[in-house]
Design a protein around this motif. Structure first.
Motif, PDB file in Angstrom:
ATOM      1  N   LYS A 515       0.703  -1.366   0.108  1.00 31.04           N
ATOM      2  CA  LYS A 515       0.122  -0.007  -0.031  1.00 31.04           C
ATOM      3  C   LYS A 515       0.830   1.230   0.056  1.00 31.04           C
ATOM      4  O   LYS A 515       0.219   2.295  -0.357  1.00 31.04           O
ATOM      5  CB  LYS A 515      -0.923   0.025   1.183  1.00 31.04           C
ATOM      6  CG  LYS A 515      -2.072  -1.008   1.063  1.00 31.04           C
ATOM      7  CD  LYS A 515      -3.151  -0.647   0.238  1.00 31.04           C
ATOM      8  CE  LYS A 515      -4.371  -1.484   0.169  1.00 31.04           C
ATOM      9  NZ  LYS A 515      -5.179  -1.449   1.258  1.00 31.04           N
ATOM     10  N   ARG A 516       2.025   1.278   0.375  1.00 34.99           N
ATOM     11  CA  ARG A 516       3.209   2.238   0.306  1.00 34.99           C
ATOM     12  C   ARG A 516       4.329   1.879  -0.309  1.00 34.99           C
ATOM     13  O   ARG A 516       5.439   1.608  -0.013  1.00 34.99           O
ATOM     14  CB  ARG A 516       3.504   2.630   1.825  1.00 34.99           C
ATOM     15  CG  ARG A 516       2.532   2.876   2.635  1.00 34.99           C
ATOM     16  CD  ARG A 516       2.922   3.686   3.893  1.00 34.99           C
ATOM     17  NE  ARG A 516       3.690   5.007   3.668  1.00 34.99           N
ATOM     18  CZ  ARG A 516       4.345   5.578   4.430  1.00 34.99           C
ATOM     19  NH1 ARG A 516       4.155   5.253   5.903  1.00 34.99           N
ATOM     20  NH2 ARG A 516       5.080   6.600   4.245  1.00 34.99           N
ATOM     21  N   PRO A 517       3.854   2.051  -1.935  1.00 29.64           N
ATOM     22  CA  PRO A 517       4.975   1.385  -2.893  1.00 29.64           C
ATOM     23  C   PRO A 517       6.477   2.159  -2.807  1.00 29.64           C
ATOM     24  O   PRO A 517       7.437   1.534  -3.247  1.00 29.64           O
ATOM     25  CB  PRO A 517       4.405   1.362  -4.161  1.00 29.64           C
ATOM     26  CG  PRO A 517       3.308   2.680  -4.065  1.00 29.64           C
ATOM     27  CD  PRO A 517       2.853   2.369  -2.578  1.00 29.64           C
ATOM     28  N   PHE A 518       6.398   3.474  -2.406  1.00 30.84           N
ATOM     29  CA  PHE A 518       7.930   4.305  -2.275  1.00 30.84           C
ATOM     30  C   PHE A 518       8.256   4.287  -0.958  1.00 30.84           C
ATOM     31  O   PHE A 518       9.217   5.016  -0.664  1.00 30.84           O
ATOM     32  CB  PHE A 518       7.414   5.673  -2.901  1.00 30.84           C
ATOM     33  CG  PHE A 518       6.448   5.758  -4.232  1.00 30.84           C
ATOM     34  CD1 PHE A 518       6.615   4.849  -4.997  1.00 30.84           C
ATOM     35  CD2 PHE A 518       5.487   6.604  -4.248  1.00 30.84           C
ATOM     36  CE1 PHE A 518       6.067   4.846  -6.169  1.00 30.84           C
ATOM     37  CE2 PHE A 518       4.873   6.562  -5.505  1.00 30.84           C
ATOM     38  CZ  PHE A 518       5.094   5.863  -6.364  1.00 30.84           C
ATOM     39  N   VAL A 519       7.885   3.436   0.041  1.00 30.31           N
ATOM     40  CA  VAL A 519       8.389   3.445   1.385  1.00 30.31           C
ATOM     41  C   VAL A 519       9.643   2.786   1.593  1.00 30.31           C
ATOM     42  O   VAL A 519       9.744   1.882   2.251  1.00 30.31           O
ATOM     43  CB  VAL A 519       7.337   3.173   2.486  1.00 30.31           C
ATOM     44  CG1 VAL A 519       7.017   1.566   2.370  1.00 30.31           C
ATOM     45  CG2 VAL A 519       7.537   3.412   3.738  1.00 30.31           C
ATOM     46  N   GLN A 520      10.551   3.049   0.764  1.00 26.58           N
ATOM     47  CA  GLN A 520      11.840   2.681   0.914  1.00 26.58           C
ATOM     48  C   GLN A 520      13.156   3.791   1.108  1.00 26.58           C
ATOM     49  O   GLN A 520      12.913   4.899   0.503  1.00 26.58           O
ATOM     50  CB  GLN A 520      12.502   1.792  -0.313  1.00 26.58           C
ATOM     51  CG  GLN A 520      11.204   0.472  -0.509  1.00 26.58           C
ATOM     52  CD  GLN A 520      11.623  -0.558  -1.589  1.00 26.58           C
ATOM     53  OE1 GLN A 520      12.472  -0.938  -1.565  1.00 26.58           O
ATOM     54  NE2 GLN A 520      10.918  -0.327  -2.766  1.00 26.58           N
ATOM     55  N   GLY A 521      14.001   3.357   1.572  1.00 21.69           N
ATOM     56  CA  GLY A 521      14.957   4.389   1.533  1.00 21.69           C
ATOM     57  C   GLY A 521      15.133   5.015   3.016  1.00 21.69           C
ATOM     58  O   GLY A 521      14.280   4.679   3.721  1.00 21.69           O
ATOM     59  N   ILE A 522      16.154   5.733   3.307  1.00 24.98           N
ATOM     60  CA  ILE A 522      16.540   6.268   4.624  1.00 24.98           C
ATOM     61  C   ILE A 522      15.593   7.476   4.875  1.00 24.98           C
ATOM     62  O   ILE A 522      15.164   7.408   6.285  1.00 24.98           O
ATOM     63  CB  ILE A 522      17.918   6.814   4.705  1.00 24.98           C
ATOM     64  CG1 ILE A 522      18.935   5.921   4.606  1.00 24.98           C
ATOM     65  CG2 ILE A 522      18.126   7.653   6.062  1.00 24.98           C
ATOM     66  CD1 ILE A 522      20.395   6.273   4.266  1.00 24.98           C
ATOM     67  N   THR A 523      15.058   8.165   3.997  1.00 25.47           N
ATOM     68  CA  THR A 523      14.091   9.200   4.465  1.00 25.47           C
ATOM     69  C   THR A 523      12.765   8.583   4.581  1.00 25.47           C
ATOM     70  O   THR A 523      11.845   9.108   5.774  1.00 25.47           O
ATOM     71  CB  THR A 523      13.521  10.038   3.234  1.00 25.47           C
ATOM     72  OG1 THR A 523      13.407   9.302   2.053  1.00 25.47           O
ATOM     73  CG2 THR A 523      14.938  11.063   2.929  1.00 25.47           C
ATOM     74  N   SER A 524      12.371   7.409   4.064  1.00 23.94           N
ATOM     75  CA  SER A 524      11.027   6.733   4.668  1.00 23.94           C
ATOM     76  C   SER A 524      11.175   6.152   5.749  1.00 23.94           C
ATOM     77  O   SER A 524      10.479   6.168   6.866  1.00 23.94           O
ATOM     78  CB  SER A 524      10.608   5.644   3.529  1.00 23.94           C
ATOM     79  OG  SER A 524      10.212   6.294   2.463  1.00 23.94           O
ATOM     80  N   ALA A 525      12.479   5.651   6.245  1.00 24.95           N
ATOM     81  CA  ALA A 525      13.063   4.752   7.594  1.00 24.95           C
ATOM     82  C   ALA A 525      12.683   5.864   8.733  1.00 24.95           C
ATOM     83  O   ALA A 525      12.253   5.614   9.773  1.00 24.95           O
ATOM     84  CB  ALA A 525      14.126   4.460   7.325  1.00 24.95           C
TER      85      ALA A 525
END
Length: 564
Positions: A515-525
């Motif tokens: 449901k959150r396809p772009f929730v990757q990487g340090i900013t999302s973390a």
């Protein structure tokens, strides 16, 4: 009495959660459980798991606030450390890219500073390394965590499952067939024959660089041109990267930081449309994107015929120009453009417009109908990933150098392909529209896979009915399973899609991607870590009467589970 908080995992999400938890005015007892030998780094940045040739694609300027910046930390490092990774002190920059293991060392240093600062603020923080959590069991309105080789048990008021990325510990599932390029040490046993790499993104580039540096070396000429030279005895080394489109990612482009606000496809505009319901939402969101691009870059909009495009045809136009060129010719041209734009501090307007709205559009994804979610995933989603997942210039230079040395190919698989390791002694056979290829070694480097609710490795949470597979509504009002875990905006698991479980948070990326396809990487973390930490602190501050009045549901296996 101090409230006890368990954090399962110690990568970037846990790092940012810990940093915000230590701001709590109530003294906490925080225990961090880390499966590996060194806490505070995270799987994508651990030594051994990652090869020094693997580059991170986030510069210092984009890393959310920690006690010190990456640039400041690098400036403190010894000449010996910098030379180990071929980092020139004079070249340290807030927009430069560095090896993943360097980012891991930086995170570890920040982790230690956050722990020390938290203890100075009267919190107790215990870091349990080499401590795998085997189970999390509800007990009244608290949770029992079972961990370590001796199956120790501890009771906690709050649990944050920040397990982040999930990769197989033994990726070689059959001789010469690797289900992932991590840990990188597992690739050291492969021979220098024909190697196939599935994927063309940075994860795939990481895999290619790992094997390329095993069998040869990169050197710069006096004119600055990068070359690759294979070592004696490894003349048979040849690697083929492959994907459906057969395209390489583009080079990192210059843009203002922090992001500028979009003019039309704003958070408010998308939220207002979401409030009208799911029917037609995807098409209306695309129309907002279209209007944003028309204003931001009219020339580009006219070039791709934007007025005539739909959400289903936009990706074909977006990739169309690049697809008509040889991928290495396009990569060289794009790299040259990116370098010139960096030197001039010039931003490509259409690229930046897509970049600054991708997270805004993501907020609507969980509201799509099941059919629209399929349409979104089919093609439209990929253009955002292509835009924000650009790669370091050095990565592109290395690919071009390998190509010039006749060691690298790009294969376009098309929409119909099959990969099989059956009936071969080693590696795999790839069958696609243009024929069949056999590889001595095959590496699936397509990155983090989306995990389902059933994959969560804590049986007691399943037994208590606290973990549900996320579902999406259809136009007829039915619910269809779409994978991952059903959570609310605070990453609390939802029971029957309705009631969130208090005091349990699961900000684990692999279970949220559906449901959150772009929730990757340090900013999302960082965002996820901050969300769950602030939720815990808000719960701590709830009046006692409110806590006593909270609804409770009883499970015959697990006791009372306190719900909001």
């Amino acid at each position: 009495m101090r409230k006890r908080v368990a954090i399962v995992g110690s990568g970037p999400t846990a790092l940012y959660a810990l940093q915000d938890l230590t701001k709590s005015k109530s003294s906490l007892a925080i225990v961090i459980f880390e499966d590996s030998a060194i806490a505070g780094k995270g799987t994508p940045y651990q030594r051994g798991i990652n090869d020094p040739a693997m580059l991170s694609n986030i510069p210092s300027i984009e890393i959310p606030d920690l006690p010190e910046t990456l640039v400041a930390w690098l400036a403190e490092q010894s000449e010996e450390y910098l030379s180990e990774f071929e980092i020139e002190r004079i070249g340290i920059s807030d927009r430069a890219f560095y090896p993943r293991v360097v980012i891991g060392d930086y995170f570890r240093a920040q982790f230690e500073r956050i722990v020390a600062k938290g203890e100075q603020a009267n919190h107790t923080i215990c870091v349990c390394e080499r401590s795998q959590v085997a189970d999390i069991a509800p007990s009244g309105n608290r949770f029992v965590v079972k961990y370590g080789e001796e199956a120790s048990l501890e009771l906690f008021d709050y649990v944050i499952v920040a397990t982040g990325h999930s990769f197989p510990s033994a990726p070689e599932t059959s001789p010469g067939y690797f289900a992932a390029p991590w840990p990188a040490t597992a690739l050291q046993s492969i021979p220098s024959g024909k190697i196939g790499v599935l994927g063309t993104s940075l994860s795939a580039i990481d895999a290619v660089m790992t094997v390329a540096t095993m069998f040869g070396r990169f050197d710069r000429n006096a004119d600055g041109c990068l070359n690759y030279q294979v070592q004696d005895g490894h003349e048979g080394f040849e690697v083929s990267m492959m994907s459906r489109k057969g395209l390489l990612p583009e080079a990192d482009f210059f843009f203002p930081i922090p992001y500028e606000d979009p003019l039309i496809c704003t958070t408010q505009a998308v939220a207002a449309r979401m409030a009208l319901g799911s029917s037609g939402l995807l098409d209306d969101v695309f129309d907002l994107l279209r209007q944003e691009l028309l204003v931001a870059d009219p020339e580009y909009a006219q070039f791709i015929g934007l007025n005539e495009l739909t959400v289903d045809t936009f990706a074909a136009a977006y990739y169309g120009v690049r697809d008509s060129f040889d991928p290495f010719e396009w990569a060289a041209s794009n790299l040259d453009e990116a370098k010139r734009n960096y030197a001039a501090k010039r931003t490509v307007a259409w690229r930046y417009a897509i970049l600054i709205i991708h997270e805004i559009i993501e907020t609507a994804v969980s509201y799509f109908t099941a059919e629209d979610l399929e349409r979104f995933n089919r093609s439209f989603k990929s253009i955002f990933a292509d835009d924000y997942a650009t790669v370091p210039h050095l990565s592109i230079e290395r690919l071009i150098a390998l190509r010039k040395a006749n060691r690298l190919n790009i294969i376009k698989l098309g929409d119909r392909s099959e990969i099989s390791s059956d009936n071969v002694e080693r590696g795999a056979i790839v069958t696609f529209e243009d024929g069949t290829l056999q590889f001595d070694t095959f590496i699936d480097a397509t990155g983090q896979k989306t995990l389902s609710a059933d994959d969560l490795p804590f049986p007691s949470l399943h037994d208590a009915g606290l973990i549900s597979q996320a579902r999406t509504v259809t136009p007829r009002g039915n619910l269809r399973r779409t994978g991952g875990i059903d959570v609310d905006e605070q990453c609390r698991p939802l029971i029957a899609g309705i009631k969130p479980v208090r005091r349990l948070h699961i900000p684990a990326v692999s279970y949220l991607l559906h449901k959150r396809p772009f929730v990757q990487g340090i900013t999302s973390a960082a965002e996820l870590g901050q969300i769950v930490a602030r939720s815990v602190i808000a719960d701590l501050m709830r009046p006692a009467r409110s806590r006593r009045a909270a609804t409770a549901t009883k499970s015959p296996k697990a006791g009372a589970i306190e719900l909001v």
